[in-house]
Design a protein around this motif. Sequence first.
Motif, PDB file in Angstrom:
ATOM      1  N   ARG A  19       5.415 -51.524  -5.176  1.00 41.22           N
ATOM      2  CA  ARG A  19       4.861 -50.965  -6.403  1.00 41.22           C
ATOM      3  C   ARG A  19       4.608 -49.472  -6.232  1.00 41.22           C
ATOM      4  O   ARG A  19       4.165 -49.023  -5.169  1.00 41.22           O
ATOM      5  CB  ARG A  19       3.551 -51.679  -6.748  1.00 41.22           C
ATOM      6  CG  ARG A  19       2.842 -51.112  -7.961  1.00 41.22           C
ATOM      7  CD  ARG A  19       1.499 -51.777  -8.162  1.00 41.22           C
ATOM      8  NE  ARG A  19       0.701 -51.096  -9.173  1.00 41.22           N
ATOM      9  CZ  ARG A  19      -0.544 -51.393  -9.467  1.00 41.22           C
ATOM     10  NH1 ARG A  19      -1.155 -52.379  -8.837  1.00 41.22           N
ATOM     11  NH2 ARG A  19      -1.199 -50.725 -10.399  1.00 41.22           N
ATOM     12  N   THR A  42      -3.016 -56.309  -7.891  1.00 40.93           N
ATOM     13  CA  THR A  42      -1.872 -55.968  -8.720  1.00 40.93           C
ATOM     14  C   THR A  42      -2.317 -55.724 -10.164  1.00 40.93           C
ATOM     15  O   THR A  42      -3.485 -55.867 -10.505  1.00 40.93           O
ATOM     16  CB  THR A  42      -0.832 -57.102  -8.680  1.00 40.93           C
ATOM     17  OG1 THR A  42      -1.460 -58.320  -9.113  1.00 40.93           O
ATOM     18  CG2 THR A  42      -0.315 -57.300  -7.263  1.00 40.93           C
ATOM     19  N   GLY A  59       3.554 -59.126  -5.021  1.00 38.70           N
ATOM     20  CA  GLY A  59       3.560 -58.036  -5.985  1.00 38.70           C
ATOM     21  C   GLY A  59       3.620 -58.480  -7.425  1.00 38.70           C
ATOM     22  O   GLY A  59       3.800 -57.643  -8.326  1.00 38.70           O
TER      23      GLY A  59
END
Length: 245
Positions: free
Chosen positions: A93, A104, A155
């Motif tokens: 990310r 996240t 993620g």
Amino acid sequence: MAASLQNVAKVLCRASPWILHPVRQYQWISARTPSLLPPCAPPSRWYCVDESPKEGDTAKNVSRYVDKPWDYLESEEYIEKYGTNPVWAGYRRNHKGSIPPQKTRKTCIRGNKTCGNPCPICRDPNVIISPQNVKLLQQFICPHSGIPYDHTRTGVCMKQQKILNQAINTARDQGLLPFQIPYVDFEEEDYSNSHDAVGCTTPSPSLVSGDTWYKWYAHITPDEKEVAKVRKTYKAYLKQSMVLQ
């Protein structure tokens, strides 16, 4: 011509101030691009019309694997894009600084806007979470413990992680994914009757009429004040012979 327009604009502004705004807007645009607009007859209103989506754009947004999302994992398109790796392998990310965030995103898609670097599931419209898409769900489950991976490792955004956990539980309820039950070795000592705590109960003594179960209970004399208090409290529920005593 420009001087006459300014005089007309001043008069109209005194009569109704809301007419001045389109005239000024027309003068500003005509000064910037004089060749695009006619020298007279400014428009009364300005409208902002969104461009209608074309048929080709809507067809691109809809995936052809909606009915059978498990076919995408066996297609050549998936193999060229991911190979034999899972969907989340190699994802990183974009973040500010050298230390990645501990959590996240809540979601990658808000309305019609998508963030710059969406999560592994949101970035590919062909990756569809479904309880029947077993191969995709197995990519997010640890093969040793059977526990789903945390979203900080894969993620995936929090919204897709919630949908992913629900799909895994549904697939296990339907028998599509196996359960991993820990093995427990039971010993014979846990179920034997030889221990004092779980030994055989002694047989009841032969009672004579008037004797108590425990011999020491016959020697206890209750307090008269406490007995009177209890009789007074439960007077309505006691028999007449008990009340007279």
